[in-house]
Design a protein around this motif. Sequence first.
Motif, mmCIF file in Angstrom:
data_model
loop_
_atom_site.group_PDB
_atom_site.id
_atom_site.type_symbol
_atom_site.label_atom_id
_atom_site.label_comp_id
_atom_site.label_asym_id
_atom_site.label_seq_id
_atom_site.Cartn_x
_atom_site.Cartn_y
_atom_site.Cartn_z
ATOM 1 N N LYS A 1 0.832 -1.202 0.000
ATOM 2 C CA LYS A 1 0.000 0.000 0.000
ATOM 3 C C LYS A 1 0.865 1.249 0.000
ATOM 4 O O LYS A 1 1.988 1.254 0.499
ATOM 5 C CB LYS A 1 -0.928 -0.007 1.213
ATOM 6 C CG LYS A 1 -0.209 0.062 2.552
ATOM 7 C CD LYS A 1 -1.191 -0.091 3.706
ATOM 8 C CE LYS A 1 -0.454 -0.190 5.036
ATOM 9 N NZ LYS A 1 -1.343 -0.536 6.142
ATOM 10 N N TYR A 2 0.315 2.295 -0.592
ATOM 11 C CA TYR A 2 0.904 3.628 -0.522
ATOM 12 C C TYR A 2 0.195 4.397 0.585
ATOM 13 O O TYR A 2 -1.036 4.403 0.642
ATOM 14 C CB TYR A 2 0.661 4.395 -1.822
ATOM 15 C CG TYR A 2 1.392 3.891 -3.038
ATOM 16 C CD1 TYR A 2 2.776 3.883 -3.103
ATOM 17 C CD2 TYR A 2 0.673 3.458 -4.162
ATOM 18 C CE1 TYR A 2 3.438 3.458 -4.248
ATOM 19 C CE2 TYR A 2 1.329 3.033 -5.313
ATOM 20 C CZ TYR A 2 2.710 3.030 -5.344
ATOM 21 O OH TYR A 2 3.366 2.615 -6.478
ATOM 22 N N LEU A 3 0.974 5.051 1.443
ATOM 23 C CA LEU A 3 0.424 6.000 2.412
ATOM 24 C C LEU A 3 0.977 7.364 2.029
ATOM 25 O O LEU A 3 2.184 7.590 2.106
ATOM 26 C CB LEU A 3 0.845 5.626 3.836
ATOM 27 C CG LEU A 3 0.344 4.274 4.355
ATOM 28 C CD1 LEU A 3 0.876 4.001 5.754
ATOM 29 C CD2 LEU A 3 -1.177 4.221 4.346
ATOM 30 N N ASP A 4 0.097 8.240 1.572
ATOM 31 C CA ASP A 4 0.556 9.485 0.957
ATOM 32 C C ASP A 4 0.088 10.726 1.686
ATOM 33 O O ASP A 4 -1.000 10.758 2.254
ATOM 34 C CB ASP A 4 0.012 9.568 -0.486
ATOM 35 C CG ASP A 4 0.491 8.412 -1.342
ATOM 36 O OD1 ASP A 4 1.678 8.032 -1.219
ATOM 37 O OD2 ASP A 4 -0.324 7.878 -2.122
ATOM 38 N N HIS A 5 0.931 11.728 1.616
ATOM 39 C CA HIS A 5 0.531 13.078 2.004
ATOM 40 C C HIS A 5 0.759 13.950 0.773
ATOM 41 O O HIS A 5 1.897 14.107 0.324
ATOM 42 C CB HIS A 5 1.359 13.564 3.196
ATOM 43 C CG HIS A 5 0.992 14.932 3.664
ATOM 44 N ND1 HIS A 5 1.902 15.807 4.207
ATOM 45 C CD2 HIS A 5 -0.193 15.582 3.653
ATOM 46 C CE1 HIS A 5 1.295 16.943 4.518
ATOM 47 N NE2 HIS A 5 0.021 16.830 4.189
ATOM 48 N N VAL A 6 -0.326 14.464 0.208
ATOM 49 C CA VAL A 6 -0.263 15.197 -1.058
ATOM 50 C C VAL A 6 -0.550 16.670 -0.784
ATOM 51 O O VAL A 6 -1.499 16.999 -0.062
ATOM 52 C CB VAL A 6 -1.305 14.635 -2.061
ATOM 53 C CG1 VAL A 6 -1.322 15.453 -3.349
ATOM 54 C CG2 VAL A 6 -1.009 13.166 -2.361
ATOM 55 N N VAL A 7 0.287 17.540 -1.349
ATOM 56 C CA VAL A 7 0.072 18.984 -1.169
ATOM 57 C C VAL A 7 -0.093 19.647 -2.530
ATOM 58 O O VAL A 7 0.329 19.119 -3.571
ATOM 59 C CB VAL A 7 1.242 19.652 -0.408
ATOM 60 C CG1 VAL A 7 1.355 19.087 1.005
ATOM 61 C CG2 VAL A 7 2.565 19.462 -1.151
ATOM 62 N N ASN A 8 -0.711 20.825 -2.501
ATOM 63 C CA ASN A 8 -0.921 21.601 -3.713
ATOM 64 C C ASN A 8 0.103 22.728 -3.736
ATOM 65 O O ASN A 8 0.066 23.632 -2.902
ATOM 66 C CB ASN A 8 -2.359 22.164 -3.677
ATOM 67 C CG ASN A 8 -2.740 22.794 -4.998
ATOM 68 O OD1 ASN A 8 -1.888 23.326 -5.712
ATOM 69 N ND2 ASN A 8 -4.023 22.745 -5.317
ATOM 70 N N GLU A 9 1.058 22.652 -4.661
ATOM 71 C CA GLU A 9 2.087 23.693 -4.773
ATOM 72 C C GLU A 9 1.783 24.532 -6.001
ATOM 73 O O GLU A 9 2.092 24.119 -7.116
ATOM 74 C CB GLU A 9 3.484 23.071 -4.922
ATOM 75 C CG GLU A 9 4.091 22.557 -3.635
ATOM 76 C CD GLU A 9 5.577 22.206 -3.810
ATOM 77 O OE1 GLU A 9 6.310 22.337 -2.840
ATOM 78 O OE2 GLU A 9 5.982 21.793 -4.924
ATOM 79 N N ASN A 10 1.184 25.688 -5.803
ATOM 80 C CA ASN A 10 0.845 26.583 -6.910
ATOM 81 C C ASN A 10 0.087 25.862 -8.028
ATOM 82 O O ASN A 10 0.433 25.984 -9.202
ATOM 83 C CB ASN A 10 2.105 27.246 -7.496
ATOM 84 C CG ASN A 10 2.899 27.972 -6.429
ATOM 85 O OD1 ASN A 10 2.314 28.668 -5.592
ATOM 86 N ND2 ASN A 10 4.211 27.782 -6.423
#
Lengths: 186, 429
Positions: A152-161
């Motif tokens: 499994k992938y455990l992700d933290h995704v952010v929006n950069e511009n």
Amino acid sequence: MAFGTATATLWDSIKRTMSTPSVTAHATHAVDANTHHRISTLFTQYAHCLDDDRTDDWPGFFTADGLYQITTRENEAAGYPIGLMRCEGRGMMEDRMLALKIANIYEPQHACHLLGPAEIHPHTDGSYHARSNFSVFRTMQSGDASLFATGKYLDHVVNENGQLRFQSRRVIIDSRCIDVLLVLPL
Amino acid sequence: MSATPSASTAHSTGPVSAPLSAPLDWPAEGVARVPFRVFSDPEIYAQEQERIFRGPIWNFVCMEADVAQPGDIRTAWVGETPVVVTRDHDQKLHVMINRCAHKGALVCLKQRDKQDSLTCVYHAWNYGLDGQLKTVAFRHGLKGKGGMPEDFDSTKHRLQPLRVATFCGLVFATFSDQTEPLDQYLGAPMSKFLERNLGRPLKILGVHSQMIHNNWKLYAENVRDSYHATLLHTFYTTFKVNRLDMDGGIILSDKKWHHISYAKRATLDQAGEYKNANVHSAKFESNLAGPELLKAWDEFEDGITHSIQTVFPTLVVHFTLNSLAVRYFVPRGVDKTELFWVFLGYERDDAAQEKMRVMQGNLTGAAGLVSLEDGCINEFVQRGSTTSPDKRAFIEMGGKVAESNESSRATEASVRGFWHGYRNIMGFN
């Protein structure tokens, strides 16, 4: 109910590696369909990048100080910090990609990622946490194609511009045992 | 030559394997040659299980930290034989064959467990942590019918024990009553260096394994081969972690079974040979974009910054910069071996030191920037040699004998040492 408990557990395991450990989870609802689609597309593009051997592009999926880690279910359960691969920041990811191109020696091989649907939750700071399953098949020069890894992938995704990137992508593989060696990121 | 067991193996327990259908003639050049047949012959593989793994040697089974508390249970292997390691309530360690005295089923299935006793799932025979049979389900039958015969003696049905010994947090076991005490088996120079690296409370930082598709002895050779290390493993050389133009040496144990290879990074005096020999490993001249990978501190005053130590047959301890790990390998068939990695730190480490060990964890293991080549290189030898059992490897780098060399590691002395020990214990003289 079970959903809330599962979400809290997911968030606990993701935030363990975040650069801002003080944030707390308020993630109890799913994201809207458009966001879900955008994040799922990020996951798809990431997998295709690796499957198409575009290794130079791989670090670009992460923020400059992003974390990439591959570990095993066993290490995760025991709380052991050393897994199989750990890159802190794009520099270490670039080193990995340079090493696999010009330094490391291994039999040429190709990967094929099959992704499962993602469970995605928004965080109050505008970022997202997600969990999704994967399997990776590996094809060798001999033509031998086999299941290389599941997990499994455990992700933290952010929006950069406007660009979605991984602040952290932790890959938890199910098996303790790697067949032959692991050189390509998962 | 004769394949008769040598005197030292005559007392090994367990089944006695059949003699080879065709005797093995070791080449007249001795340890400077190795017949490829030893890597692919299933009959030799079967004899090794008896003469080596069930013979008069100490097998590494697990870390003491794996069974730190009373009731801790760990499954492991001695050669191909599945074993259980336990710590009982008197703190005593036990290693037993993982085979129920009733029908032979595996008693323990989990890699790690914590229980007050061991129960076979098949018919619920229950054993103490010391392997003594405690209870047999329905021993006296039900409602006066059935049950074991009157002469059933539970003391005669226990899990088969092995002898156990520990040193520096390592648990060893042997099948044979003839095996010398562990301190003698290791010898003073080997014990001293194990103590340098492991002689304080240890902390496990990570574990995993990799399946390598080669005979176990190819990996045993590989870790003793200081000649290949800086040629195949580009990362070592480029970042000047380990090169043959550093001060270093090779120390062999008395029987030449075990070895230490070491280097001192501060003594690098760059030799032209790396450039002139046009070796692959000297081509990679980039600087790291993420230099924190190699952030390290000097832990010991002896100047040694890289070492590999082996204990015959299947234990390895490496200490590169601050990356400390135990490796051990388990034969899974004549052409298959599982290589286990146990990454270690010390209880005394502070957070910054542990962090450096964690980052340097990238250097070794199945995905190690330095070591990953070893996952395939031995398979290349297996594939290249398996159809030529009557041909042999040529091992003359640094001479034709197996002697310590404290001035150069451009030698295959430790590899010859392994074959010296192997021939003796196998009776391949």
